[in-house]
Motif scaffolding. Structure first.
Motif, short mmCIF file in Angstrom:
data_model
loop_
_atom_site.label_atom_id
_atom_site.label_comp_id
_atom_site.label_asym_id
_atom_site.label_seq_id
_atom_site.Cartn_x
_atom_site.Cartn_y
_atom_site.Cartn_z
N LEU A 256 7.00 4.71 2.39
CA LEU A 256 7.34 3.79 3.47
C LEU A 256 8.83 3.76 3.75
O LEU A 256 9.26 3.25 4.80
CB LEU A 256 6.85 2.38 3.13
N ARG A 257 9.64 4.27 2.82
CA ARG A 257 11.09 4.26 3.02
C ARG A 257 11.55 5.39 3.95
O ARG A 257 12.70 5.40 4.38
CB ARG A 257 11.81 4.39 1.67
N LYS A 258 10.65 6.30 4.25
CA LYS A 258 11.01 7.43 5.13
C LYS A 258 10.90 7.01 6.59
O LYS A 258 10.01 6.25 6.97
CB LYS A 258 10.08 8.61 4.86
N PRO A 259 11.81 7.50 7.44
CA PRO A 259 11.78 7.13 8.87
C PRO A 259 10.47 7.49 9.55
O PRO A 259 10.07 6.85 10.52
CB PRO A 259 12.95 7.94 9.46
N THR A 260 9.80 8.55 9.05
CA THR A 260 8.56 9.01 9.68
C THR A 260 7.31 8.44 8.98
O THR A 260 6.23 9.00 9.11
CB THR A 260 8.50 10.55 9.63
N ALA A 261 7.48 7.34 8.26
CA ALA A 261 6.39 6.78 7.46
C ALA A 261 5.15 6.49 8.30
O ALA A 261 5.23 5.91 9.38
CB ALA A 261 6.86 5.50 6.78
N ASN A 262 3.99 6.93 7.78
CA ASN A 262 2.69 6.61 8.38
C ASN A 262 1.89 5.87 7.32
O ASN A 262 1.36 6.48 6.39
CB ASN A 262 1.98 7.89 8.82
N ILE A 263 1.81 4.56 7.47
CA ILE A 263 1.21 3.74 6.42
C ILE A 263 -0.27 4.04 6.23
O ILE A 263 -0.78 4.04 5.10
CB ILE A 263 1.44 2.23 6.71
N ASP A 264 -0.98 4.35 7.30
CA ASP A 264 -2.41 4.65 7.18
C ASP A 264 -2.65 5.92 6.36
O ASP A 264 -3.55 5.97 5.52
CB ASP A 264 -3.04 4.80 8.57
N SER A 265 -1.82 6.94 6.58
CA SER A 265 -1.96 8.19 5.83
C SER A 265 -1.66 7.98 4.35
O SER A 265 -2.34 8.53 3.48
CB SER A 265 -1.01 9.26 6.40
N LEU A 266 -0.63 7.17 4.07
CA LEU A 266 -0.27 6.90 2.68
C LEU A 266 -1.38 6.16 1.94
O LEU A 266 -1.71 6.47 0.80
CB LEU A 266 1.02 6.07 2.63
N ILE A 267 -1.97 5.19 2.61
CA ILE A 267 -3.06 4.42 2.00
C ILE A 267 -4.29 5.30 1.80
O ILE A 267 -4.95 5.24 0.75
CB ILE A 267 -3.40 3.19 2.87
N THR A 268 -4.60 6.12 2.79
CA THR A 268 -5.75 7.03 2.67
C THR A 268 -5.59 7.98 1.49
O THR A 268 -6.53 8.22 0.72
CB THR A 268 -5.91 7.84 3.97
N ALA A 269 -4.38 8.52 1.32
CA ALA A 269 -4.12 9.45 0.21
C ALA A 269 -4.25 8.75 -1.14
O ALA A 269 -4.81 9.30 -2.10
CB ALA A 269 -2.73 10.05 0.36
N ALA A 270 -3.74 7.52 -1.23
CA ALA A 270 -3.82 6.76 -2.49
C ALA A 270 -5.27 6.42 -2.82
O ALA A 270 -5.69 6.51 -3.98
CB ALA A 270 -2.98 5.49 -2.39
#
Length: 405
Positions: A256-270
């Motif tokens: 989430l600290r990255k300018p291009t953060a995609n929260i949905d993708s991060l949650i899906t991967a986790a």
């Protein structure tokens, strides 16, 4: 002439008043302050700070200038301040410490500010304090640096060379955590668990829930393997809560600290990596906070409504007020504003109309929905409750309401 003489006579007294606080060395290098401490047979106290750190500024402006603090530190330590960030306004003295600050940071792993490092007169690191505090509490923390029995790094050496008991290992975990020494905290936690025949006792699980930080640790594996057993001891949902915190810290927050953060993708991967861990409550809240923080109001509105629909009964008054104000300022949909007013009303009722900020939010939402008289009455209650130094803003809102603005 008399005025000049009187002013001259006052100068020693002014100097005396200024010297009552903690004396920090100036004009010396890192090597020179270490030599000074050795020559005077004093411990060396290093204040590691940054210009943007609020607690650092508080310690500098409020704690270190106090006479009793100065008496203690000037008697026992050679004191020096080291700035760990770089700004365009840095003095030549600060610039002269840039290289030494980088060396100290690399060698002693400064992870938070303020951090205070204490060295023996011989230059050996013996103690670490992280965070400030009031004068008496801070003196008490620093006093521990003066005795080998309570010096953090001296204790580490002692226990590493011996065979600490389970209780001593638990104590070491707590001490290491307080010193932001994650490496040793993890090591001692693993060593403690290795001494336990049954890691699923209430005491052991409470210990894990407090100190579990790493998905590669034995504790994480234990809870992941037997979540129902954990819930039976600690309560329904606790296994997911404990595991979820670690997963969020390792797999979602950094992204989430990255300018291009995609929260949905991060949650899906986790979720794909840990399919048996239910993190929906945590990730649903995280979406609300992320969209609010990044000002993506088109996504914030459905996210906050969804979260409140699922978990609204568990939300505290402060969060209710926060959500309601965000909606008031940024959402135009009438249904969303009506929902926010219901949350705001709850926050007011749950705090028995004693929180002026909550009353102010509720009054603004009432006004936005056309309920002018109710809004004015509620805002007047807020004005009556707020401290004198903050009345201006609240009164200004009330005046605007009365004028129909």
């Amino acid at each position: 002439m008399k005025k000049l003489i009187l002013l001259f006579l006052l100068i020693p007294f002014l100097g005396s008043a200024q010297d009552k606080g903690t004396h920090f060395e100036h004009g010396l290098s890192w090597q020179q302050v270490k030599e000074k401490a050795k020559k005077e047979n004093k411990y060396l106290f290093v204040d590691c700070f940054t210009t943007w750190c609020g607690p650092c500024k508080y310690m500098t402006s409020t704690i270190f200038p106090q006479e009793k603090v100065g008496d203690f530190f000037n008697k026992n330590f050679v004191n020096v301040k080291v700035q760990f960030d770089k700004t365009k306004d840095d003095s030549e003295e600060v610039k002269s410490w840039y290289a030494d600050a980088e060396l100290i940071d690399k060698e002693f792993k400064i992870r938070a500010y303020p951090t205070f490092l204490i060295f023996s007169p011989q230059g050996e690191l013996v103690h670490r304090i992280v965070g400030g505090g009031d004068a008496d509490g801070f003196i008490a923390k620093a006093t521990k640096a003066l005795s080998p029995e309570t010096q953090y790094y001296t204790m580490l050496k002692k226990y590493n060379a011996a065979n600490p008991s389970p209780e001593e290992l638990k104590e070491l975990v707590a001490i290491a955590e307080a010193a932001y020494d994650e490496e040793n905290a993890t090591k001692f936690a693993a060593a403690y668990l290795a001494t336990q025949k049954d890691p699923y006792t209430k005491a052991n699980l409470e210990f894990l829930s407090k100190y579990l930080k790493d998905s590669k640790s034995k504790g994480f594996a234990l809870i992941l393997k037997e979540p129902k057993r954990v819930d039976a001891v600690l309560g329904k949902g606790k296994a997911n809560e404990i595991l979820g915190k670690v997963i969020l810290n390792e797999h979602i927050y950094p992204g989430l600290r990255k300018p291009t953060a995609n929260i949905d993708s991060l949650i899906t991967a986790a979720n794909a990596k840990y399919p048996t861990v239910d993190m929906r409550k945590s990730t649903d809240l995280l979406k609300v906070q992320f969209y609010q923080g990044t000002k993506k109001w088109d996504k914030f509105q459905p996210a906050v409504l969804d979260y409140m629909k699922k978990y609204g009964s568990e939300v505290n008054a402060e969060m209710l007020n926060n959500f309601a104000w965000a909606v008031f300022e940024n959402c135009k949909d009438a249904d969303c504003v009506a929902s926010a007013m219901a949350w705001s009303k709850r926050s007011v009722e749950e705090t028995q109309e004693k929180e002026p900020a909550f009353l102010d939010t509720y009054a603004n939402l009432l006004y936005k929905l056309g309920k002018k008289d109710e809004a004015i009455a509620m805002q007047q209650k807020a004005v009556n409750l707020v401290p004198a130094e903050k009345k201006g803003d609240y009164q200004a809102t009330l005046d605007k309401m009365k004028k129909g603005e």
